[in-house]
Design a protein around this motif. Structure first.
Motif, PDB file in Angstrom:
ATOM      1  N   GLN A 174      -5.111   4.587   3.292  1.00  0.00           N
ATOM      2  CA  GLN A 174      -5.846   4.138   2.097  1.00  0.00           C
ATOM      3  C   GLN A 174      -6.053   2.624   2.038  1.00  0.00           C
ATOM      4  O   GLN A 174      -6.745   2.122   1.157  1.00  0.00           O
ATOM      5  N   MET A 175      -5.455   1.878   2.979  1.00  0.00           N
ATOM      6  CA  MET A 175      -5.623   0.418   2.958  1.00  0.00           C
ATOM      7  C   MET A 175      -7.060   0.061   3.305  1.00  0.00           C
ATOM      8  O   MET A 175      -7.664   0.685   4.164  1.00  0.00           O
ATOM      9  N   ARG A 176      -7.591  -0.976   2.622  1.00  0.00           N
ATOM     10  CA  ARG A 176      -8.980  -1.362   2.890  1.00  0.00           C
ATOM     11  C   ARG A 176      -9.044  -2.727   3.555  1.00  0.00           C
ATOM     12  O   ARG A 176      -8.159  -3.555   3.343  1.00  0.00           O
ATOM     13  N   TYR A 177     -10.081  -2.941   4.327  1.00  0.00           N
ATOM     14  CA  TYR A 177     -10.251  -4.199   5.065  1.00  0.00           C
ATOM     15  C   TYR A 177     -11.630  -4.756   4.771  1.00  0.00           C
ATOM     16  O   TYR A 177     -12.584  -3.999   4.611  1.00  0.00           O
ATOM     17  N   THR A 178     -11.720  -6.082   4.712  1.00  0.00           N
ATOM     18  CA  THR A 178     -13.020  -6.691   4.439  1.00  0.00           C
ATOM     19  C   THR A 178     -13.181  -8.024   5.145  1.00  0.00           C
ATOM     20  O   THR A 178     -12.187  -8.712   5.409  1.00  0.00           O
ATOM     21  N   LYS A 179     -14.440  -8.372   5.409  1.00  0.00           N
ATOM     22  CA  LYS A 179     -14.737  -9.700   5.978  1.00  0.00           C
ATOM     23  C   LYS A 179     -15.238 -10.621   4.872  1.00  0.00           C
ATOM     24  O   LYS A 179     -15.587 -11.757   5.130  1.00  0.00           O
ATOM     25  N   GLU A 180     -15.319 -10.091   3.629  1.00  0.00           N
ATOM     26  CA  GLU A 180     -15.901 -10.846   2.512  1.00  0.00           C
ATOM     27  C   GLU A 180     -14.815 -11.379   1.585  1.00  0.00           C
ATOM     28  O   GLU A 180     -14.046 -10.609   1.010  1.00  0.00           O
ATOM     29  N   LEU A 181     -14.814 -12.696   1.386  1.00  0.00           N
ATOM     30  CA  LEU A 181     -13.838 -13.283   0.455  1.00  0.00           C
ATOM     31  C   LEU A 181     -14.076 -12.788  -0.967  1.00  0.00           C
ATOM     32  O   LEU A 181     -13.136 -12.597  -1.737  1.00  0.00           O
ATOM     33  N   LYS A 182     -15.330 -12.564  -1.310  1.00  0.00           N
ATOM     34  CA  LYS A 182     -15.643 -12.087  -2.659  1.00  0.00           C
ATOM     35  C   LYS A 182     -14.928 -10.765  -2.937  1.00  0.00           C
ATOM     36  O   LYS A 182     -14.331 -10.567  -3.989  1.00  0.00           O
ATOM     37  N   GLU A 183     -14.958  -9.881  -1.955  1.00  0.00           N
ATOM     38  CA  GLU A 183     -14.370  -8.548  -2.141  1.00  0.00           C
ATOM     39  C   GLU A 183     -12.841  -8.609  -2.238  1.00  0.00           C
ATOM     40  O   GLU A 183     -12.225  -7.888  -3.020  1.00  0.00           O
ATOM     41  N   VAL A 184     -12.213  -9.506  -1.468  1.00  0.00           N
ATOM     42  CA  VAL A 184     -10.739  -9.544  -1.470  1.00  0.00           C
ATOM     43  C   VAL A 184     -10.193 -10.255  -2.705  1.00  0.00           C
ATOM     44  O   VAL A 184      -9.029 -10.054  -3.082  1.00  0.00           O
ATOM     45  N   SER A 193       0.834  -1.205   0.000  1.00  0.00           N
ATOM     46  CA  SER A 193       0.000   0.000   0.000  1.00  0.00           C
ATOM     47  C   SER A 193       0.868   1.255   0.000  1.00  0.00           C
ATOM     48  O   SER A 193       0.624   2.203  -0.740  1.00  0.00           O
ATOM     49  N   LYS A 194       1.924   1.228   0.804  1.00  0.00           N
ATOM     50  CA  LYS A 194       2.833   2.382   0.878  1.00  0.00           C
ATOM     51  C   LYS A 194       3.506   2.672  -0.452  1.00  0.00           C
ATOM     52  O   LYS A 194       3.876   3.804  -0.739  1.00  0.00           O
ATOM     53  N   THR A 195       3.707   1.605  -1.242  1.00  0.00           N
ATOM     54  CA  THR A 195       4.377   1.818  -2.533  1.00  0.00           C
ATOM     55  C   THR A 195       3.360   2.080  -3.649  1.00  0.00           C
ATOM     56  O   THR A 195       3.695   2.003  -4.823  1.00  0.00           O
ATOM     57  N   GLY A 196       2.118   2.362  -3.263  1.00  0.00           N
ATOM     58  CA  GLY A 196       1.150   2.860  -4.239  1.00  0.00           C
ATOM     59  C   GLY A 196       0.179   1.819  -4.778  1.00  0.00           C
ATOM     60  O   GLY A 196      -0.684   2.159  -5.599  1.00  0.00           O
ATOM     61  N   HIS A 197       0.295   0.579  -4.358  1.00  0.00           N
ATOM     62  CA  HIS A 197      -0.640  -0.436  -4.851  1.00  0.00           C
ATOM     63  C   HIS A 197      -1.964  -0.338  -4.093  1.00  0.00           C
ATOM     64  O   HIS A 197      -2.024   0.166  -2.970  1.00  0.00           O
ATOM     65  N   ASP A 198      -3.000  -0.853  -4.764  1.00  0.00           N
ATOM     66  CA  ASP A 198      -4.339  -0.812  -4.188  1.00  0.00           C
ATOM     67  C   ASP A 198      -4.549  -2.111  -3.397  1.00  0.00           C
ATOM     68  O   ASP A 198      -4.641  -3.187  -3.984  1.00  0.00           O
ATOM     69  N   VAL A 199      -4.588  -2.013  -2.063  1.00  0.00           N
ATOM     70  CA  VAL A 199      -4.539  -3.220  -1.229  1.00  0.00           C
ATOM     71  C   VAL A 199      -5.805  -3.384  -0.379  1.00  0.00           C
ATOM     72  O   VAL A 199      -6.240  -2.444   0.285  1.00  0.00           O
ATOM     73  N   THR A 200      -6.352  -4.587  -0.435  1.00  0.00           N
ATOM     74  CA  THR A 200      -7.479  -4.945   0.433  1.00  0.00           C
ATOM     75  C   THR A 200      -7.067  -6.161   1.252  1.00  0.00           C
ATOM     76  O   THR A 200      -6.505  -7.112   0.710  1.00  0.00           O
ATOM     77  N   VAL A 201      -7.339  -6.112   2.553  1.00  0.00           N
ATOM     78  CA  VAL A 201      -6.963  -7.215   3.458  1.00  0.00           C
ATOM     79  C   VAL A 201      -8.227  -7.896   3.987  1.00  0.00           C
ATOM     80  O   VAL A 201      -9.167  -7.220   4.410  1.00  0.00           O
ATOM     81  N   TRP A 202      -8.208  -9.235   3.947  1.00  0.00           N
ATOM     82  CA  TRP A 202      -9.319 -10.030   4.497  1.00  0.00           C
ATOM     83  C   TRP A 202      -8.805 -10.874   5.657  1.00  0.00           C
ATOM     84  O   TRP A 202      -7.662 -11.347   5.641  1.00  0.00           O
ATOM     85  N   SER A 203      -9.661 -11.083   6.649  1.00  0.00           N
ATOM     86  CA  SER A 203      -9.339 -12.061   7.690  1.00  0.00           C
ATOM     87  C   SER A 203     -10.576 -12.892   7.991  1.00  0.00           C
ATOM     88  O   SER A 203     -11.708 -12.401   7.901  1.00  0.00           O
ATOM     89  N   ALA A 204     -10.319 -14.146   8.374  1.00  0.00           N
ATOM     90  CA  ALA A 204     -11.413 -15.034   8.787  1.00  0.00           C
ATOM     91  C   ALA A 204     -11.945 -14.609  10.153  1.00  0.00           C
ATOM     92  O   ALA A 204     -13.023 -15.028  10.560  1.00  0.00           O
ATOM     93  N   ILE A 205     -11.172 -13.784  10.856  1.00  0.00           N
ATOM     94  CA  ILE A 205     -11.566 -13.367  12.207  1.00  0.00           C
ATOM     95  C   ILE A 205     -12.155 -11.957  12.125  1.00  0.00           C
ATOM     96  O   ILE A 205     -11.432 -10.973  11.902  1.00  0.00           O
ATOM     97  N   ALA A 206     -13.466 -11.878  12.307  1.00  0.00           N
ATOM     98  CA  ALA A 206     -14.177 -10.601  12.123  1.00  0.00           C
ATOM     99  C   ALA A 206     -13.618  -9.511  13.043  1.00  0.00           C
ATOM    100  O   ALA A 206     -13.419  -8.358  12.618  1.00  0.00           O
ATOM    101  N   GLU A 207     -13.315  -9.871  14.296  1.00  0.00           N
ATOM    102  CA  GLU A 207     -12.829  -8.862  15.261  1.00  0.00           C
ATOM    103  C   GLU A 207     -11.486  -8.274  14.811  1.00  0.00           C
ATOM    104  O   GLU A 207     -11.174  -7.121  15.106  1.00  0.00           O
ATOM    105  N   GLU A 208     -10.718  -9.095  14.102  1.00  0.00           N
ATOM    106  CA  GLU A 208      -9.421  -8.613  13.615  1.00  0.00           C
ATOM    107  C   GLU A 208      -9.632  -7.477  12.596  1.00  0.00           C
ATOM    108  O   GLU A 208      -8.954  -6.445  12.645  1.00  0.00           O
ATOM    109  N   ILE A 209     -10.608  -7.674  11.714  1.00  0.00           N
ATOM    110  CA  ILE A 209     -10.918  -6.655  10.704  1.00  0.00           C
ATOM    111  C   ILE A 209     -11.482  -5.400  11.376  1.00  0.00           C
ATOM    112  O   ILE A 209     -11.086  -4.274  11.046  1.00  0.00           O
ATOM    113  N   ASP A 210     -12.352  -5.603  12.351  1.00  0.00           N
ATOM    114  CA  ASP A 210     -12.926  -4.445  13.069  1.00  0.00           C
ATOM    115  C   ASP A 210     -11.820  -3.634  13.731  1.00  0.00           C
ATOM    116  O   ASP A 210     -11.781  -2.410  13.655  1.00  0.00           O
TER     117      ASP A 210
END
Ligand SMILES: NC(=O)c1ccc[n+]([C@@H]2O[C@H](COP(=O)([O-])OP(=O)(O)OC[C@H]3O[C@@H](n4cnc5c(N)ncnc54)[C@H](O)[C@@H]3O)[C@@H](O)[C@H]2O)c1
Length: 331
Positions: free
Chosen positions: A57-67, A21-38
């Motif tokens: 600018q980093m994004r987080y999601t609980k959805e595998l579809k989105e990541v 993300s720091k080097t300019g890429h568009d990054v989304t992070v997913w975790s199986a643990i909902a509290e981790e994403i929160d």
């Protein structure tokens, strides 16, 4: 700039996500643990890497579809024991032709498959697999210390794509077509790190550690050669490089876990104390089974296994290994 979906928000997944993300890429992070994403979304911090600030600018999601959907690279960064289940759940969102990179290090204990073999098994033969491995502690990448890594794949074009995306002023990426060799190195070096830790825990010194690194590498080369991997891979960053850092670094949880076992804790107690995944223990059954399958002598692996299973006492381990039948170093 690339769009990257990172599956897994442990220390390695999140350190790589931040770097990309720091080097300019568009990054989304997913975790199986909902509290981790929160928690990541709310604080922009990871509890195990408190000095690391995550880019806004980093994004987080609980959805595998989105990541997984519409990404240039889907990066698997979950511990090895969760690679199969995560891939199975993500399969519906990963098209054939997708570049899928893996950073988990291990060999599945019942199938002896490496991580990319599991991914091919679950996602289908059309995904373009790359294994990323090398001497890379998350704690150092998280604060921009210079690091090298290998992007390995027989699909050189995919490896070079990953090389380009992950390269930056702090990360130098090499390619290697021997993906299987790179993965075998990544799994076995963790077992050697357990041995190095056990040795320290028993009060042994640097002489013993150097012996474990050197003779451990011999065991890795012997097995890798019998399995058809390239010898050169074992003397490269994913082999010797990672072996040295794992056996000597304060950041290595395999080394730390070994130290606790050497001090008398059971493997279970030691893992609990470390509090994070200890891949050397996960890889141990497969390392033992592969040495038997290929008829390769691997005494360090054998004694670590015996110790972990409680078949020998830690205080006897050094005597047993030192009193093995005399042999030529180059045999
Ligand atoms: N940490 C490092 O420095 C480093 C460096 C190179 C490679 N690796 C490899 O990367 C892999 C991940 O290591 P890590 O250090 O991030 O581990 P970690 O122990 O920090 O990872 C824990 C994470 O696993 C995920 N998880 C937990 N339960 C899950 C489940 N049921 N399904 C899917 N995901 C789940 C969660 O996101 C959790 O945060 C390992 O194979 C490790 O060997 C780690």
């Amino acid at each position: 700039m690339a769009s990257v979906g990172v599956l897994g928000a442990g220390t390695w997944g999140i350190a790589l996500a931040r770097m990309l993300s720091k080097t300019g890429h568009d990054v989304t992070v997913w975790s199986a643990i909902a509290e981790e994403i929160d928690s990541l979304s709310a604080t922009g911090k990871h509890p195990k890497l408190p000095h690391m600030v995550l880019p806004a600018q980093m994004r987080y999601t609980k959805e595998l579809k989105e990541v997984c959907t519409g990404k240039d690279i889907v990066l698997f960064a979950v511990p090895s024991v969760f690679v199969r289940s995560t891939a199975r759940a993500a399969k519906a969102f990963i098209p054939q032709g997708q570049i899928v990179a893996d950073v988990a290090k291990g060999i599945e204990s019942d199938t002896f498959m490496t991580m990319t073999q599991i991914l091919a098994d679950e996602l289908g033969p059309g995904v373009r697999l790359v294994a990323l491995s090398g001497p890379t502690h998350a704690e150092e990448v998280a604060v921009d210390l210079a690091t090298t890594i290998v992007a390995a794949s027989p699909d050189l074009e995919a490896a070079e794509y990953v090389q380009n995306v992950f390269s930056n002023e702090n990360m130098r990426v090499y390619t290697n077509e021997d993906m299987h060799g790179v993965e075998i190195c990544g799994a076995l070096k963790n077992v050697m790190a357990l041995a190095a830790g056990i040795s320290s825990g028993l009060g042994q010194g640097d002489n013993a550690k150097a012996a474990i690194i050197t003779r451990g590498l011999s065991e890795m080369v012997r097995l890798g050669s019998a399995m058809g991997c390239s010898r050169e891979t074992f003397f490269g960053l994913a082999g010797l490089g990672d072996l040295v850092v794992t056996c000597t670094s304060e950041h290595s949880r395999n080394n730390r876990c070994g130290q606790l076992i050497g001090q008398g804790l059971t493997a279970e107690q030691a893992v609990k104390e470390v509090g994070m995944v200890v891949e050397g223990l996960n890889a141990l059954p497969a390392a033992v089974a592969l040495s038997e399958k290929y008829g390769v002598e691997m005494p360090i692996v054998e004694y670590v296994d015996a110790l972990v299973k409680g078949k020998i006492e830690s205080r006897d381990a050094v005597r047993l290994i030192m009193n093995r039948k005399k042999k030529d170093e180059t045999d």
